[in-house]
Design an enzyme around this catalytic site. Structure first.
Site, PDB file in Angstrom:
ATOM      1  N   GLU A 274      -1.377  13.035   2.036  1.00  0.00           N
ATOM      2  CA  GLU A 274      -2.659  12.743   1.384  1.00  0.00           C
ATOM      3  C   GLU A 274      -3.692  13.851   1.501  1.00  0.00           C
ATOM      4  O   GLU A 274      -4.774  13.642   2.023  1.00  0.00           O
ATOM      5  CB  GLU A 274      -3.250  11.454   1.979  1.00  0.00           C
ATOM      6  CG  GLU A 274      -2.335  10.265   1.841  1.00  0.00           C
ATOM      7  CD  GLU A 274      -2.962   8.985   2.367  1.00  0.00           C
ATOM      8  OE1 GLU A 274      -3.075   8.040   1.584  1.00  0.00           O
ATOM      9  OE2 GLU A 274      -3.332   8.930   3.566  1.00  0.00           O
TER      10      GLU A 274
HETATM   11  C1  TNX Z   1      -1.447   5.495   4.350  1.00  0.00           C
HETATM   12  S1  TNX Z   1       1.131   6.534   5.472  1.00  0.00           S
HETATM   13  C2  TNX Z   1      -1.597   6.537   5.256  1.00  0.00           C
HETATM   14  C3  TNX Z   1      -2.327   6.272   6.513  1.00  0.00           C
HETATM   15  C4  TNX Z   1      -2.992   4.931   6.507  1.00  0.00           C
HETATM   16  C5  TNX Z   1      -2.040   3.881   5.966  1.00  0.00           C
HETATM   17  C6  TNX Z   1      -2.603   2.496   5.989  1.00  0.00           C
HETATM   18  C7  TNX Z   1       0.387   7.788   5.341  1.00  0.00           C
HETATM   19  C8  TNX Z   1       1.193   8.960   5.377  1.00  0.00           C
HETATM   20  N1  TNX Z   1      -0.950   7.744   5.155  1.00  0.00           N
HETATM   21  O1  TNX Z   1      -3.263   7.316   6.750  1.00  0.00           O
HETATM   22  O2  TNX Z   1      -3.377   4.625   7.808  1.00  0.00           O
HETATM   23  O3  TNX Z   1      -1.684   4.204   4.648  1.00  0.00           O
HETATM   24  O4  TNX Z   1      -1.643   1.517   5.624  1.00  0.00           O
END
Ligand code: TNX
Length: 459
Positions: A274
């Site tokens: 992300e």
């Molecule tokens: C996505 S999984 C994220 C996390 C969040 C999570 C909450 C991922 C690689 N990134 O930063 O905590 O969703 O469900």
């Protein structure tokens, strides 16, 4: 698994445990768990036979005693855990008797990676909190503890050459609690505790996004160079390390080398999820640098499935959480995939529509959803899959009771997805067996969700 049961039982009370030198630690651990002593010549024996293969074991419980043969030390340890599961649940609390059914078991894991991730960045959890979970996870043959150590809201591992990471970055958490961080000694004690149970600790330093805590400590790592405040919000900030910042390469190199020094396991997780704030080109340069640094530290890189967008040289592991195409792209490049699709493995998601808390972004994950799926469902081949991992994100999980409740019994379901061949798995059959897990968890003082999907054994 091959399981044959004969009529009758044996009482292990008063028996002694013996093992060759190389299994001395495993024998002591079993002795401590059962309240039995070790001796040169015992009725309960641990031994090795490398023909059995990695992590495999055979277990024989007869009227004369118990023989546990491991393909390696981990296998002997898993055999000992199976023996503990065969005993009355109260035995786990040191209260039940030691009467075991007569069985012959031959068992081996399907995948080598059966993981549990805890996010200690959004909310801080102590080493003792983590060890408490490792103890129970290991009873379920979980063999990786992935610790998400850094994020916007906190940096939790001491890096002596960059002291502000923890002094500044470790001083808070979501909603402004006091946070916390691990000294190098704290971390070493967790690593050793887990290793004794054949659980490898996998540290994650999330770069270059989810990096608000690092930027709060060292603003020179960012594009503007301006100070940012440590976030206390559950929402992701737009903080990312800048590829152009002069301090960035040295920081990355120092931090990964230090984390490798503190963590003897074969893997370093670099996050890489992300990141929208930097260009696709800079992102690729970043991930390639991370991979080179991890290789220079003698380890294998793990990153979230976003790394499948980048040209990468194998070996590396991609942890699939959201986009199956990125996982397939990673496999195409020779990478191996850890299966953590959110809709089956995210332990921060609600169990069902009536749940008091939990995230909903990837739907509800009831126990059946955690169990009745397969890592090959999205087109990956068996050989492209390292294994399975359940992930406990903690934006909204702020105490140990919630950790227990969200983790169990879903992690038991995921542990079996990782251990047992698809053809040998059946929801109804699992439901019947896991209903006993409630009594075990209770004996261990671990909370769990008594899901209405299951017919829980009477306590
Ligand atoms: C996505 S999984 C994220 C996390 C969040 C999570 C909450 C991922 C690689 N990134 O930063 O905590 O969703 O469900």
């Amino acid at each position: 698994v091959l399981l044959e049961q004969q009529d009758g039982t044996v009482d292990l009370a008063g028996m002694r445990i013996s093992a060759p030198d190389e299994l001395g630690a495993e024998a002591s651990l079993l002795g401590a768990a059962l309240g039995l002593i070790t001796a040169a010549d015992g009725e309960i024996t641990l031994s090795l036979d490398d023909e059995l293969g990695p992590e495999a074991y055979a277990l024989d419980v007869t009227a004369q005693g118990v023989a546990i043969v491991g393909g390696d030390a981990a296998g002997a340890c898993w055999g000992a855990q199976t023996l503990r599961q065969l005993l009355p649940p109260a035995t786990l609390a040191g209260e039940g008797g030691l009467v075991a059914p007569l069985v012959h078991v031959e068992d081996a894991p399907r995948f080598g990676w059966r993981g549990y991730m805890v996010d200690v960045a959004r909310h801080f959890f102590t080493i003792e909190d983590l060890e408490r979970q490792v103890e129970v996870a290991a009873l379920h043959k979980v063999n990786r503890l992935h610790v998400h150590l850094t994020d916007d809201q906190g940096w939790r591992l001491e890096i002596p050459a960059w002291p502000r990471l923890t002094e500044v970055g470790g001083a808070s958490e979501v909603d402004g609690g006091e946070g916390g961080w691990y000294t190098t000694e704290d971390w070493a004690s967790l690593v050793a505790f887990a290793a004794a149970r054949h659980v490898v600790v996998v540290p994650e330093i999330d770069l270059p996004g989810h990096a608000g805590a690092a930027l709060a400590a060292y603003p020179e790592l960012g594009a503007s160079g301006e100070a940012v405040e440590l976030s206390t919000s559950a929402v992701q900030s737009d903080a990312a390390l800048s590829w152009e910042a002069e301090a960035t390469p040295g920081f990355v190199s120092d931090v990964l080398a230090e984390v490798a020094r503190q963590s003897p396991g074969a893997w370093l997780h670099v996050g890489a999820d992300e990141v929208d704030e930097i260009s696709e080109e800079d992102y690729a340069s970043f991930v390639q640098l991370l991979r080179d640094e991890v290789v220079a530290d003698g380890r294998t890189m793990v990153g979230w499935d976003e790394i499948g967008r980048v040209e990468l040289e194998a070996p590396f592991l991609a942890q699939h959480w959201r986009d199956p195409d990125r996982a397939l792209a990673a496999a195409e490049m020779g990478g191996t995939v850890i299966a953590s699709p959110a809709e089956h493995t995210y332990l921060d998601l609600v169990y069902d529509g009536d749940a008091d808390y939990g995230q909903v972004w990837a739907g509800a994950v009831n126990v059946e959803k955690a169990y009745a799926w397969d890592p090959t469902d999205e087109g990956l081949l068996e050989a492209e899959i390292a294994g399975v991992e359940g992930c406990l994100w903690t934006e909204y999980i702020d105490d140990v009771e919630k950790v227990d409740f969200m983790t169990w019994p879903r992690l038991a379901a995921l542990a079996e997805v990782g251990w047992t061949a698809a053809a040998d798995r059946e929801w109804a059959d699992f439901g019947e067996r896991v209903s006993w897990d409630g009594a075990r968890l209770e004996a261990l003082g671990i909370g769990y969700y008594r899901s209405p999907e299951l017919d829980w054994a009477e306590l």
